[in-house]
Write a protein that holds these residues in place. Structure first.
Motif: not given
Lengths: 231, 764
Positions: B321-323, B356-360, B315-318, B27-28
């Protein structure tokens, strides 16, 4: 009865630090459909290795294993896994259930992996098998919550999940008390009566008397075959 | 739910602590890199869009002979997209009582209907009324100028008062706050009245379908020939970097920094996932064997564990991403505020969001893939036998991984401090290289004998040295630049300028005309060879000068030459335009008092002064330019250290878990829970100390490389940012890293202490 399994001059050597050890030597055997067979012998006689040859878990150094007309050791790893899922159910000594899944999910996993049972039928089949094994009440429990005997029943149910014609069991009662062991042997015998070829490795000579055919291994060779009538 | 999906999720539940650590690290990292990608997308797009929306000129031509030029006719030329006069004069404006700074005063034909170099009204009047001034909005941050205020402008030796009628936004200009300028706009008659100069002398042009500065130059060639044929003599021709904001370099530096450090943080997060998968697979080899035994192909098993990684990544992306989007926008607004432009991209572009989504999801999977391939490669026989334990990495290897992960974080954190220190020392050196305390720059050169007597009797003044040259007065024609290459003509043996030499030597006395360039100028001259002759034109004359040295300077391109040689070539009247004042008492407040006395003299005189600036203020202007870069550098370095500490915590947890049986044996032979706790904390701290030591060693070459890269980016290709070690940074790095190491090892050690002996002995 026709031969469903045929071993032709199967040898298995292992190379170790102290040189090559022959674990199986020129084993030629046939197993008939619906046969209930015990493989007995002392520790190191080659019982488990022979069983691994029948399941495709191990490969012969020489010789061939034909099951249902297929030379299984000519299949690649993935094909062999798919074949095994459909044709052989394995019961392990230490049950080997997935600890993070419930008993029912353990059965469903076997069916989901092999996909020979239509998806809508899987849950009801799992329920029926657990019912047959007498552990339906434990369907939603994790394996750790069950006794050894119950776990082994669950493992047998999992072995039957994809309705394979052959069931092999490696010391299925080795980790159970004698009462539980007797119950498991009775269950396996019942499966043989229902038409499955059941091959059990056991060191329990007393239990072996209940089988219609007992193969005794010594030093990787078939030392004796005893046939019992009345079955 | 399908059990093939359910199984990995259930497995993760069993090791939830490590999962949490790995997901937090992801996440970080993802937050960092996501925020960077978002701000990158917004900033690159919006700075350009803001800039292009003004329709910036492609060329700026200055001539005193444009009076007869028919602008309407010029606009009809096929290669000309737009043309207008946008006069510019550098005056001074009072920003606070008694405080004057440079004013760039533009004479605008029609602010409302301008076809290029457009202004956006923000407050007050939307159009220019005669006798009133529009002020660029960024100037409000460094002045008390407001709508309705009376601005005092000093031009041609007198003070003119102009009411401020409105505030406008001109994103094409370098931010006033950083350059300490005010940009003002008046109509043409007011321009002529205030500046005392004729209007219509500065022509700005946009060329039709031009795609590069080279094309602009090519398209201009016939027009310039025509001008020459008609006797229009150009004083200067500037072709700016093609459609590029003047502070694009700052943004580029920031984005490069962000990208590099954010990517590193994310990669470290991904490595944590890989470590977790190694641990998970080591424990699950037998299960993998069982699954294969009951019919799972290797592909199925691989997909199953890939799903585990994907679940963590998702889970990390969810969470991240908003952050990332929110912080990306906050950061973009901050940078936009610093660079004086508007954030226009309110909705994240779809390709960026998809990327971003795909990369994460994919990057952690790619990092974990080798582990997954290795872990799922065991045959059923291997998996079911005791050989399965070989999938677990040895403790030593795990220790090395922990030390390397943490050391990398320490090294980057320390490098952040060291680069700051290098820049701080550069600024100090530059301050030191300036021997004067105050500089007075005149708009037009004067005879020294008319100038010096006015200042000689000021209190606290030790001496005055006169220099000449200066941007805007002298322009080389060898290379056309945006703002001209300033020529600084100073005594070759001056003690008031002691720059750091990068190559060659400083000026000497002699017959041969010599020049020294700063890094920026040498870049412009396409890395002219030391010892080579350079054509240098100024005041209508062209000479050849030998390049003898290059100096390090965080300044715009400049050429230094001996004043006597300059006078001989370009300045027969020996006029000067700069006074370098040295104070007797050089304390800041005393120098500022001297500056106020200088301003008082100027106010009473008819001197046409461009600016008065102290060395301390000049250093501040440079520091202001770097401040944003340094702040972001510190924040991002801390981010990397945090991720590496999380990595250490995760690896420690895995390490302790794999040694559960060892804990059981220790307990069985008499170790108390407290002893176990202390043993693992001590082990963690040993690893922490080893990581810090290795990190500090790594920081040395990393700092040298980073300082060199920064130097090149900010000072020019030939400049050097000398590496400096920060003692403060060293203390902060050691203390913060030790705290992180202690926290990272304490949690897992506490859990190790709580494992019952029987359970520990049964483990595995």
């Amino acid at each position: 009865m026709s031969a469903i399994i045929e071993l032709q001059r199967v040898c298995r050597d292992y190379k170790g630090a102290s040189g090559t050890t022959a674990v199986l030597r020129e084993i030629s055997l046939q197993f008939m459909s619906g046969e209930h067979v015990a493989i007995v012998g002392r520790s190191g006689s080659g019982k488990s290795t022979l069983l691994n040859m029948l399941t495709g878990i191990d490969h012969p150094s020489r010789g061939e294993v034909h099951i249902g007309g297929v030379n299984i050791h000519r299949l690649d790893e993935s094909a062999l896994a798919r074949w095994r899922g459909r044709h052989v159910g394995i019961v392990f000594q230490f049950f080997q259930l997935m600890p993070a899944l419930t008993i029912e999910q353990n059965l469903l996993l076997a069916m989901d992996l092999v996909q020979s049972i239509p998806r809508p039928d899987r849950r009801s089949r799992a329920g029926a098998l657990l019912e047959q094994m007498g552990i339906a009440a434990h369907a939603r429990k994790l394996p750790a919550a069950l006794s050894g005997g119950e776990q082994q029943r669950a493992a047998i149910a999992r072995a039957l999940a994809n309705n394979p014609p052959i069931i092999v069991a490696d010391e299925p009662t080795g980790n159970l008390d004698s009462q539980m062991g007797w119950e498991i042997h009775a269950l396996l015998a019942q499966l043989a009566r229902q038409g499955k070829t059941v091959i059990v490795v056991t060191h329990d000579r007393q239990a072996a008397t209940d089988f219609e055919r007992v193969i005794t291994l010594e030093d990787g060779r078939v030392a004796r075959e005893d046939l019992r009538s009345g079955r | 739910m399908n059990t093939i999906v359910l199984k990995p999720l259930s497995d993760l539940r069993l090791v939830w602590r490590q999962v949490v650590l790995a997901v937090v690290a992801l996440v970080v990292g993802l937050w960092g890199i996501g925020g960077i990608v978002v701000s990158y997308a917004v900033l690159t797009q919006d700075l350009r869009e803001n800039f292009l929306a003004t329709r910036p000129p492609h060329a700026v031509l200055v001539s005193a002979d444009f009076a007869d030029l028919d602008l309407a006719q010029l606009r009809l030329r096929p290669e000309v997209e737009a043309a207008e006069f946008r006069d510019l004069s550098m005056l001074r404006i009072e920003v606070f009582p008694g405080e004057w700074i440079p004013l760039w005063l533009f004479g605008v034909e029609d602010a409302e209907r301008a076809t290029m170099a457009r202004l956006t009204p923000e407050m007050g009047a939307t159009r220019l009324s005669p006798g009133t001034l529009l002020v660029e909005r960024d100037g409000l941050k460094i002045s008390n100028l407001r709508v309705g205020a009376l601005a005092r402008v000093r031009a041609a030796g007198r003070i003119v008062e102009l009411p401020v009628s409105g505030i406008v936004h001109d994103p094409a200009q370098a931010p006033a706050t950083q350059d300490h300028f005010i940009y003002g706009y008046v109509d043409k008659p007011t321009y002529a009245r205030v500046s005392g100069q004729a209007a219509d002398q500065r022509l700005v042009l946009r060329m039709q379908h031009a795609r590069s500065a080279a094309e602009v130059r090519q398209m201009l060639a016939p027009l310039l020939s025509e001008f020459a044929a008609r006797g229009i003599e150009l004083q200067s021709l500037q072709i700016p970097d093609f459609e590029q904001h003047p502070h694009q370099w700052q943004l580029d530096t920031l984005l490069l920094l962000q990208g590099a450090i954010g990517l590193l943080a994310f990669l470290m997060g991904s490595v944590l996932v890989s470590q977790l998968m190694t641990s998970l697979l080591a424990r699950q080899v037998r299960e993998i064997g069982i699954m294969k035994a009951i019919g799972a192909s290797r592909g199925q098993v691989l997909r199953l564990y890939s799903a585990t990684v994907l679940a963590m990544a998702a889970l990390a992306a969810v969470v991240a991403m908003p952050l990332a989007v929110a912080s990306g926008y906050v950061f973009s607004r901050f940078v936009a505020g610093q660079l004086n432009f508007e954030v226009l991209t309110t909705q994240l572009p779809l390709p960026v969001a998809i990327g971003l989504g795909a990369g994460s999801l994919l990057l952690p999977l790619c990092v974990a893939l080798p582990v997954l391939l290795r872990g799922t490669n065991h045959s059923v026989l291997e998996a079911l036998s005791d050989q399965s334990t070989r999938a677990a990495p040895p403790v030593v290897r795990r220790g090395i991984v922990i030390i390397l992960t943490m050391a990398l974080g320490v090294a980057i954190f320390d490098t952040g401090f060291n680069v700051r220190q290098s820049l701080a020392e550069l600024l100090a050196e530059m301050d030191h290289s300036m021997g004067h305390d105050l500089q007075i720059v005149l708009k037009s050169p004067m005879a020294p004998e008319d100038l010096l007597p006015q200042f000689q009797d000021l209190p606290n003044l030790e001496r005055i040295e006169v220099w000449n040259g200066g941007r805007g007065e002298l322009q080389t024609h060898v290379v056309a630049t945006r703002e001209g290459v300033g020529i600084v003509a100073l005594p070759w043996d001056t003690t008031l300028f002691r720059p750091q030499l990068v190559a060659g030597r400083w000026l000497r006395d002699g017959d041969q005309t010599e020049v020294v360039l700063n890094g920026g100028a040498r870049d412009l001259y396409e890395h002219a060879e030391l010892g080579s002759l350079i054509d240098l034109s100024a005041s209508g004359a062209t000479i050849q000068a030998r390049l003898v040295g290059v100096v390090n300077e965080l300044e715009k391109p400049k050429i230094y030459m001996d004043r006597a040689q300059y006078d001989a070539a370009f300045n027969p009247r020996h006029e000067v335009n700069s006074l370098m004042l040295v104070a007797r008492d050089q304390r800041f407040d005393r120098v500022m008092a001297l500056k106020r006395a200088v301003e008082a003299v100027i106010e009473q005189s008819d001197l046409d002064v461009l600016y008065v600036m102290s060395s301390a203020e000049r250093a501040q202007v440079i520091a202001d330019h770097l401040d944003i870069v340094l702040t972001i550098l510190a924040a991002l370095s801390l981010l990397v250290l945090m991720v590496s500490a999380l990595g250490m915590g995760s690896a420690m947890a895995i390490n302790i878990q794999e040694r559960t049986r060892e804990i059981g044996i220790l307990r069985a032979i008499g170790a108390t829970p407290r002893t176990v706790f202390r043993r693992f904390v001590a082990e963690g701290m040993q690893i922490g100390v080893a990581s810090i030591a290795l990190g500090l060693v790594l920081a040395w070459p990393l700092g040298i490389a980073a300082s060199a890269a920064f130097g090149r980016l900010m000072l020019g290709e030939d400049a050097r940012l000398r590496f400096a070690y920060s003692p403060t940074g060293l203390s902060v790095v050691v203390i913060v890293s030790l705290i992180f190491a202690w926290v990272a090892s304490r949690g897992p050690a506490r859990r190790a202490m709580r494992i019952p002996t029987r359970e520990a002995l049964d483990y595995g």
